[in-house]
Design a protein around this motif. Structure first.
Motif, PDB file in Angstrom:
ATOM      1  N   CYS A 276      40.007  43.987  33.553  1.00  0.00           N
ATOM      2  CA  CYS A 276      40.813  44.590  34.620  1.00  0.00           C
ATOM      3  C   CYS A 276      41.758  43.549  35.224  1.00  0.00           C
ATOM      4  O   CYS A 276      41.323  42.482  35.659  1.00  0.00           O
ATOM      5  CB  CYS A 276      39.897  45.150  35.694  1.00  0.00           C
TER       6      CYS A 276
ATOM      7  N   GLY B  18      39.779  42.016  42.436  1.00  0.00           N
ATOM      8  CA  GLY B  18      38.978  43.095  41.858  1.00  0.00           C
ATOM      9  C   GLY B  18      38.178  43.787  42.942  1.00  0.00           C
ATOM     10  O   GLY B  18      37.941  43.219  44.015  1.00  0.00           O
TER      11      GLY B  18
ATOM     12  N   PHE C 100      32.611  45.858  44.466  1.00  0.00           N
ATOM     13  CA  PHE C 100      31.343  46.360  43.912  1.00  0.00           C
ATOM     14  C   PHE C 100      31.318  46.219  42.382  1.00  0.00           C
ATOM     15  O   PHE C 100      30.326  46.536  41.744  1.00  0.00           O
ATOM     16  CB  PHE C 100      31.164  47.854  44.266  1.00  0.00           C
TER      17      PHE C 100
ATOM     18  N   LYS D 143      43.909  47.262  44.508  1.00  0.00           N
ATOM     19  CA  LYS D 143      44.487  48.611  44.462  1.00  0.00           C
ATOM     20  C   LYS D 143      45.330  48.856  45.713  1.00  0.00           C
ATOM     21  O   LYS D 143      46.380  49.485  45.650  1.00  0.00           O
ATOM     22  CB  LYS D 143      43.374  49.661  44.400  1.00  0.00           C
TER      23      LYS D 143
HETATM   24  S1  SF4 Z   1      36.598  49.333  39.856  1.00  0.00           S
HETATM   25 FE1  SF4 Z   1      38.377  48.096  40.524  1.00  0.00          FE
HETATM   26  S2  SF4 Z   1      38.041  46.073  39.664  1.00  0.00           S
HETATM   27 FE2  SF4 Z   1      36.660  47.469  38.583  1.00  0.00          FE
HETATM   28  S3  SF4 Z   1      37.804  48.110  36.792  1.00  0.00           S
HETATM   29 FE3  SF4 Z   1      38.252  49.614  38.357  1.00  0.00          FE
HETATM   30  S4  SF4 Z   1      40.095  48.883  39.375  1.00  0.00           S
HETATM   31 FE4  SF4 Z   1      39.283  47.170  38.197  1.00  0.00          FE
END
Ligand code: SF4
Lengths: 402, 152
Positions: A138, A146, A149, A273
């Protein structure tokens, strides 16, 4: 259970086993038959078992409810899976709670693609779902943002190191694995793809959209009709990106996870995000997806209970639940189902030292979300007990279908 | 060990026998389906194959396994007639047992798309023929009868 006697006891058990985790006795591990059961799996978030240990990947209850969980050696008060009188059972403080079964291994699992990739590393399998995660890295982590959690990159780095599992899949491997999987009668009812977010492209997520198009087309080449029961759990795409995805693939349903249905907590927990897209825009995009996929064919996942993570989360369960259900109602009234998983403070995530809420919280959350779907006449066939199995709330919907 | 005797097991395996499954919903409203493919497995448990996942019958069975509610099966052929009550014990949606019955359903009808194999644990059996029911009543309630039946 007596207090919630209108809620499926299997859902209550599932929620509690997930939140408290479980361990296996040697007898229970001895009941794992490597020729029949799954003991290796490609997973995005969580862990693939680690060190190639032959540990069952998950559990199934008598009513077909899945428990998507991992054994934890560090859990403080885990359930114990044991074998008693020839049956596998969950026990709590020495008392038998319920019978369990290990997940079966699909026929394609031990085969290899023409490039030599083990097919279990291309597609993992839940009971009745084919899971393909084409990119297990990611980009939000690249700037250290990130979701708190999540352990996706830690997990994929470990899988690469220990099992030589590639973080990216090729379209040809996907095509061949799906082709092989479909030879097994009655084994699957849905194909799901998911991946870490890819931020690059002319517009943010353009490359992620193109990656899904390529992979869905490769999988789709195995089906008679253009459209087939499928979903992706992806970033929140713009209307233009969603339309492109819908028109060029067999995709029938769409999920993008809002994770924490509260703007202030989202900004803290899902910082990447929030910085790149923002809570309001992420939400708006999910709701707009209903125009393309239809009401009930769009869902959004939340990490149930994570709204109580400290130091910024709610400190009172009633307040947390009220906030979550109010926001979930706003989504539901606009055609989007909110489904929850049980927050497990995982090793490799920023929240690994946190404590998740009470079992009662999870029972009320599951019932609240399921009741919202009843109120707004949303069916969640795309994300139900058999298609996904990770949502106690959509397990409950099974008792009110028709 | 199963409470089903050999004769009842044989009837359950007989595709010519009439078999009816009755369930109730959360309000207690009954629902009945007739299905002569109801059968029995090697453990003496009753097998019902649900083809429609979202049917009323399916939802009632789900609620029965969740809330430990009995279902009833009526089994008859010629003069013979039995009522079996039991609990749905397993809702099998995957794995070798599911696959076995999935293939069997396809053989019966290529259109069939099996949803769930229900395994019902029998708990009580009643001989449901008129003669058996009347004899039982005569024994327990000798005052219930029409007098002309007793006349010389
Ligand atoms: S939960 Fe957040 S950090 Fe984990 S893959 Fe999805 S966007 Fe990426």
């Amino acid at each position: 259970m007596d207090k919630y006697n209108d809620v499926s006891p299997f859902v209550i058990i599932k929620s509690d086993v997930t939140r408290r985790s479980f361990i296996y006795t040697d007898r229970a591990l001895g009941a794992l038959d490597k020729s029949k059961h799954q003991y290796q799996q490609r997973v995005l978030i969580g862990s693939n078992g680690g060190e190639n240990a032959a540990v069952p990947v998950s559990l199934l209850l008598r009513d077909g409810t899945s428990i998507i969980g991992m054994p934890s050696k560090t859990a403080k008060n885990p359930y114990v899976v044991d074998q008693i009188d020839g049956k596998l059972v969950l026990t709590d403080q020495g008392e038998i709670v319920e019978e369990v079964h290990y997940w079966y291994k699909p026929d394609y699992y031990d085969k290899f693609t023409s490039s030599g990739t083990p097919m279990w590393q291309v597609a993992s399998s839940r009971p009745q779902r084919l899971d393909i995660d084409p990119n297990s890295h990611c980009h939000f982590w690249n700037k250290g943002n990130g979701c708190k959690f999540c352990n996706i990159n830690a997990n994929s780095a470990q899988s690469e190191k220990e099992c030589n599992m590639s973080k990216q899949l090729t379209a040809q491997d996907v095509y061949e694995t799906v082709k092989e999987a479909l030879k097994q009668p009655g084994a699957f009812t849905n194909l799901k793809m998911s991946s870490g977010s890819i931020l690059s492209g002319a517009e943010i997520f353009d490359d992620e959209v193109d990656m899904y198009i390529e992979m869905l087309q490769a999988a789709g080449d195995n089906f008679k009709d253009k459209k087939f029961p499928s979903t992706i759990v992806a970033s929140a795409f713009s209307e233009k990106q969603l339309a492109k995805l819908y028109e060029n693939t067999g995709l029938m349903t769409y999920t993008s996870d809002i994770e924490i249905p509260n703007e202030a907590l989202f900004a803290w927990i899902c910082k990447g995000k929030h910085e790149e897209v923002g809570y309001a825009e992420w939400k708006r995009r999910i709701i707009r997806a209903v125009d393309i996929f239809g009401a009930g064919n769009v869902s959004s996942g939340i990490v149930g209970g994570c709204e109580m993570a400290q130091p910024h989360g709610f400190t009172n369960e009633d307040d947390a639940l009220k906030a979550v259900l109010e926001e979930a109602e706003d989504f539901a009234s606009q055609g989007v189902s909110i489904v929850h998983c049980v927050w497990v403070p995982m090793h490799g995530s920023a929240f690994h030292n946190q404590q998740n809420p009470s079992l009662e919280y999870y029972v009320r959350l599951a019932k609240g979300l399921s009741d919202l779907r009843k109120k707004y006449l949303l069916n969640v066939d795309m994300d139900n007990y058999r298609k996904c199995g990770n949502h106690p709330d959509s397990d409950l919907d099974r008792g009110n279908l028709e | 060990m199963s409470i089903l005797n050999d004769r009842i097991q044989a009837l359950l395996q007989d595709p010519e026998a009439a078999k009816v499954l009755a369930t109730v919903d959360n309000q207690g409203i009954p629902h009945i389906v007739s299905d002569n493919t109801i059968t029995v497995n090697d453990e003496g448990q009753i097998i019902y194959l649900e083809l429609i996942e979202t049917s009323r019958n399916s939802v009632n069975l789900v609620n029965s396994i969740w809330f430990k509610r009995k279902v009833a099966i009526h089994l008859s052929k010629g003069e013979e007639s039995y009522q079996i009550k039991g609990y749905p014990a397993y809702s099998v949606i995957c794995g070798p047992v599911f696959e076995h019955y999935y293939k069997l359903s396809l053989e019966r009808n290529p259109e069939f798309d099996l949803s769930t194999v229900w395994i019902i644990e029998p708990d009580e059996i009643t001989d449901d023929t008129y003669a058996a029911r009347k004899n039982k009543e005569r024994e327990k309630h000798p005052l219930i009868t029409h007098l002309d039946r007793l006349a010389k």
